[in-house]
Scaffold this active site. Structure first.
Site, PDB file in Angstrom:
ATOM      1  N   GLU A 179       0.908  -1.211   0.117  1.00  0.00           N
ATOM      2  CA  GLU A 179      -0.118   0.057  -0.010  1.00  0.00           C
ATOM      3  C   GLU A 179       0.762   1.172  -0.053  1.00  0.00           C
ATOM      4  OE1 GLU A 179      -2.917  -0.434   3.227  1.00  0.00           O
ATOM      5  OE2 GLU A 179      -3.835  -2.113   2.431  1.00  0.00           O
ATOM      6  N   ASN A 221       2.038  -5.272  -3.089  1.00  0.00           N
ATOM      7  CA  ASN A 221       0.570  -5.540  -2.886  1.00  0.00           C
ATOM      8  C   ASN A 221      -0.112  -4.212  -2.762  1.00  0.00           C
ATOM      9  OD1 ASN A 221      -1.342  -7.754  -2.134  1.00  0.00           O
ATOM     10  ND2 ASN A 221      -1.066  -7.115  -0.111  1.00  0.00           N
ATOM     11  N   HIS A 257     -10.367  -6.547  -2.030  1.00  0.00           N
ATOM     12  CA  HIS A 257     -11.477  -6.202  -0.986  1.00  0.00           C
ATOM     13  C   HIS A 257     -12.448  -5.524  -1.657  1.00  0.00           C
ATOM     14  CE1 HIS A 257      -9.009  -7.353   2.246  1.00  0.00           C
ATOM     15  NE2 HIS A 257      -7.879  -6.541   1.818  1.00  0.00           N
ATOM     16  N   GLU A 285      -5.957 -10.937  -1.046  1.00  0.00           N
ATOM     17  CA  GLU A 285      -7.017 -10.551   0.364  1.00  0.00           C
ATOM     18  C   GLU A 285      -8.341 -10.689  -0.227  1.00  0.00           C
ATOM     19  OE1 GLU A 285      -5.341  -7.202   2.255  1.00  0.00           O
ATOM     20  OE2 GLU A 285      -3.164  -7.838   2.175  1.00  0.00           O
ATOM     21  N   ASP A 287     -12.299 -10.215  -0.188  1.00  0.00           N
ATOM     22  CA  ASP A 287     -13.512 -10.606   0.243  1.00  0.00           C
ATOM     23  C   ASP A 287     -14.550  -9.554  -0.463  1.00  0.00           C
ATOM     24  OD1 ASP A 287     -12.386  -7.853   1.386  1.00  0.00           O
ATOM     25  OD2 ASP A 287     -12.082  -9.013   3.358  1.00  0.00           O
TER      26      ASP A 287
END
Ligand code: XIL
Length: 382
Positions: A179, A221, A257, A285, A287
């Site tokens: 990030e 990432n 996400h 990651e 979701d």
């Protein structure tokens, strides 16, 4: 669990064949479902996500909550049976491994690595450099510190070598930098940025990491790379420039996400353009959250929300399957009770973001992934 036709396990196949285990593994007697499997039956079901992913060589991962692994029996069993890769949700972060300056605590991370070895799973290391979850002695917010620029540089170098050497040979992919850009595509002006006077720290950290563990795949990432826009474009330019400087970067992690309140992203074209730079890519990651009730944070406000969620899960998995360079697909945990989403996205409340419910029973989102993997025979092997 699963659709009836997927339930044909090695043992039931043998039972169908008159109970003669000797028939199992014969290509003519037991077609397709077990064709890829080694002769000694592995300890996970033929209809598990990991077994179905193995047909195309795609690793199916999960983030692991070390407060549950080992102590929660159902959680532990699902982790072992369904996934071929594991990521520490928190226990490899700097705040966890060096809460006291100079004193390393690797126990929980080591336990996860040992679990992975025992269950023949690969490990994603998460994460070496981030502006969040830093130890208090270093920075409370990632943007300010009492240390001098030279000290910041020195502690980062020490951290990278200590962590990479500790896990040397045990980690398949490292999220080396996490990030580093904001949603406008501007570099975050973190303590690293300030100490280096720019983004030069990124190249240094990748070089140090490669020196410390030459075999690990080193990833950048971030979230929202799924959508073409200023952030994804900025990371694309970063990777191009790192490649031009011969910096050892091997992959780009798309956190994934997603929320049903936004349109589905043009994920596949973004995976493809990073792959075309010679990078591996991964969903790291995933979701898919939706609006939920304030007093029941995993109950969708709209009873039809799960259809949109199923669609997002399915499309993101299929985007990865379609791109040969996409080597792993990792949901950020698997039980709604343990998801970070309800605690993080609470105004308005969102939740129900994972593929198992609060009781750790598979949701329709699970079955969609299972079916997509079962039908993915035409996808390129990786
Ligand atoms: C989250 C964890 O899931 C939470 O338990 C923790 O409190 C905060 O961090 N991007 C990342 C992950 O790279 O490390 C974050 O994980 C979620 C967002």
């Amino acid at each position: 669990m699963g659709r009836p036709w997927l339930l044909l396990s090695v043992t039931s196949a043998a039972a169908l064949l008159g109970g003669q285990l000797a028939f199992v593994g014969s290509a003519t007697a037991v077609p397709d479902l077990v064709a890829d499997r080694p002769s000694a039956a592995p300890a996970y079901p033929a209809d598990s996500l990991r077994a179905l992913g193995a047909r195309t060589g795609l690793k199916i991962g999960t983030a692991v909550n070390m407060d549950q692994l080992g102590s929660n029996e159902k959680y532990t069993q699902i982790t072992a049976e369904q996934f071929s890769s594991v990521t520490a949700e928190n226990v490899m972060k700097w705040a966890e491994v060096e809460a006291v300056r100079g004193t390393y605590t690797w126990e929980k991370a080591d336990q996860m690595v040992a679990f992975a070895k025992k269950n023949k799973q690969l490990v994603r290391g998460h994460t070496l450099l981030w502006h969040n979850q830093l130890p208090a002695w270093l920075s409370s917010d990632g943007y300010t510190t009492t240390l001098s620029n030279d000290e910041v540089k020195a502690v980062l170098k020490k951290h990278v070598f200590a962590q990479l050497r500790h896990f040397k040979g045990d980690v398949w992919q490292w999220d080396v930098v996490n990030e580093a850009f904001d949603d406008n595509g501007q570099p975050r002006e973190t303590i690293w940025y300030k100490a280096w006077g720019g983004t030069g720290y990124i190249a240094d950290v990748f070089r140090w990491a490669h020196q410390a563990d030459p075999k690990a795949l080193l990833f950048y990432n971030d979230y929202n790379l799924e959508f073409t826009g200023p952030k994804s474009n900025a990371v694309y330019e970063l990777v191009k420039s790192l490649k031009a400087q011969r910096v050892p970067i091997h992959g780009v992690g798309f956190q994934g996400h997603l929320s049903t309140q936004y349109g589905y992203p043009d994920l596949q074209s973004n995976l493809e353009r990073f792959a075309a730079l010679g990078q591996k890519v991964a969903l790291t990651e995933v979701d898919v959250r939706t609006f939920t009730q304030a007093d029941a944070v995993n109950t969708p406000v709209n009873p039809l929300a799960s259809y949109a969620q199923e669609s997002y899960w399915s499309r993101s998995l299929k985007a990865c399957l379609a791109v040969r360079a996409c080597i792993s697909f990792t949901p950020w945990g698997f039980g709604d009770s343990y998801s970070w989403v309800p605690g993080w996205f609470d105004d308005p409340q969102e939740g129900a973001a994972l593929i198992y419910d609060e009781q750790l029973n598979p949701k329709s989102q699970y079955y969609v992934l299972q079916q997509d993997l079962a039908l993915a025979a035409g996808a390129p092997r990786r």
